[in-house]
Design a protein around this motif. Structure first.
Motif, mmCIF file in Angstrom:
data_model
loop_
_atom_site.group_PDB
_atom_site.id
_atom_site.type_symbol
_atom_site.label_atom_id
_atom_site.label_comp_id
_atom_site.label_asym_id
_atom_site.label_seq_id
_atom_site.Cartn_x
_atom_site.Cartn_y
_atom_site.Cartn_z
ATOM 1 N N SER A 28 -23.582 123.821 91.351
ATOM 2 C CA SER A 28 -22.661 125.108 91.821
ATOM 3 C C SER A 28 -21.459 124.714 92.711
ATOM 4 O O SER A 28 -20.652 125.565 92.666
ATOM 5 C CB SER A 28 -23.593 126.076 92.265
ATOM 6 O OG SER A 28 -24.661 126.749 91.414
ATOM 7 N N GLU A 29 -22.128 124.027 93.692
ATOM 8 C CA GLU A 29 -20.874 123.474 94.717
ATOM 9 C C GLU A 29 -19.750 123.043 94.108
ATOM 10 O O GLU A 29 -18.435 123.257 94.495
ATOM 11 C CB GLU A 29 -21.494 122.628 95.769
ATOM 12 C CG GLU A 29 -22.635 123.338 96.705
ATOM 13 C CD GLU A 29 -23.822 123.448 96.014
ATOM 14 O OE1 GLU A 29 -24.123 122.769 95.066
ATOM 15 O OE2 GLU A 29 -24.513 124.336 96.267
ATOM 16 N N GLU A 30 -19.921 122.221 93.038
ATOM 17 C CA GLU A 30 -19.010 121.448 92.520
ATOM 18 C C GLU A 30 -17.962 122.382 91.417
ATOM 19 O O GLU A 30 -16.918 122.148 91.256
ATOM 20 C CB GLU A 30 -19.585 120.256 91.468
ATOM 21 C CG GLU A 30 -19.996 119.177 92.495
ATOM 22 C CD GLU A 30 -20.807 118.255 91.569
ATOM 23 O OE1 GLU A 30 -20.774 116.838 91.979
ATOM 24 O OE2 GLU A 30 -21.389 118.512 90.475
ATOM 25 N N TRP A 33 -15.576 123.813 93.942
ATOM 26 C CA TRP A 33 -15.069 122.922 94.644
ATOM 27 C C TRP A 33 -13.387 122.990 94.467
ATOM 28 O O TRP A 33 -13.005 123.168 93.294
ATOM 29 C CB TRP A 33 -15.557 121.511 94.365
ATOM 30 C CG TRP A 33 -14.766 120.685 95.196
ATOM 31 C CD1 TRP A 33 -15.006 120.326 96.562
ATOM 32 C CD2 TRP A 33 -13.796 119.782 94.927
ATOM 33 N NE1 TRP A 33 -14.261 119.458 97.256
ATOM 34 C CE2 TRP A 33 -13.446 118.953 96.167
ATOM 35 C CE3 TRP A 33 -13.050 119.428 93.756
ATOM 36 C CZ2 TRP A 33 -12.365 118.066 95.807
ATOM 37 C CZ3 TRP A 33 -11.957 118.583 93.769
ATOM 38 C CH2 TRP A 33 -11.754 117.729 94.837
#
Length: 171
Positions: A28-30, A33
């Motif tokens: 999810s963070e990627e 990003w």
């Protein structure tokens, strides 16, 4: 003989086939990003290209957008108007995009792709010549709008792939 519809179907299929691979394996963070504070995230780019395709193909076909009719707007829960598709978003608006769920993004694009194939199936030569937007000079025909959408979504898909590569190398 290959028809205009066959060519467009192939172009939209290529985007549809490549999109899941870009998101595959991303956290999810990627997905959220951004290479710098003013850049677009992978998730925003995928959402935006899907929204443009949805909005414009629904307009060509005279049908309801998958975003609204299919309930995707509610599933995403974004702080944008239901008719917003990201065009002209500020850095702050891009930053407000908070959906890091790759499966949700792929699911929405699948629904848009289904709508696209239905709209294309309903077009004939006269349908391609129909004016779909008279705010421009010259007015925009369905054919011109469809080529514009293919160009736009292909560029954004390439951008998403590039940002995904940057994200992978930034770790």
């Amino acid at each position: 003989m290959t028809s205009a519809t066959d060519i467009l179907r192939d172009a939209f299929e290529r985007v549809h086939d490549d999109l899941p691979e870009i998101l595959s394996g991303l956290t999810s963070e990627e997905v959220l990003w951004r290479p710098d504070p003013d850049a677009n995230s992978i998730g925003w780019l995928i959402w935006h290209l899907s929204r443009i395709q949805d909005d414009h193909l629904a307009g060509v076909g005279g049908v309801e957008q998958a975003w609204i009719g299919g309930g995707w707007c509610g599933r995403f829960g974004l702080p944008f108007d239901e008719h917003d598709h990201g065009y002209g978003h500020s850095s702050e608006q891009v930053g407000a995009f908070s959906v890091g769920d790759a499966d949700l993004l792929v699911g929405y694009h699948d629904a848009v792709h289904h709508l696209t194939m239905e709209v294309l199936a309903g077009l004939d030569d006269a349908g391609y010549e129909r004016i779909v937007d008279d705010r421009w000079d010259p007015p925009v025909t369905a054919a011109v709008r469809l080529v514009s959408v293919v160009n736009d979504i292909s560029q954004h898909l390439g951008q998403a792939a590039y940002v995904a590569g940057l994200a992978e190398r930034s770790e």
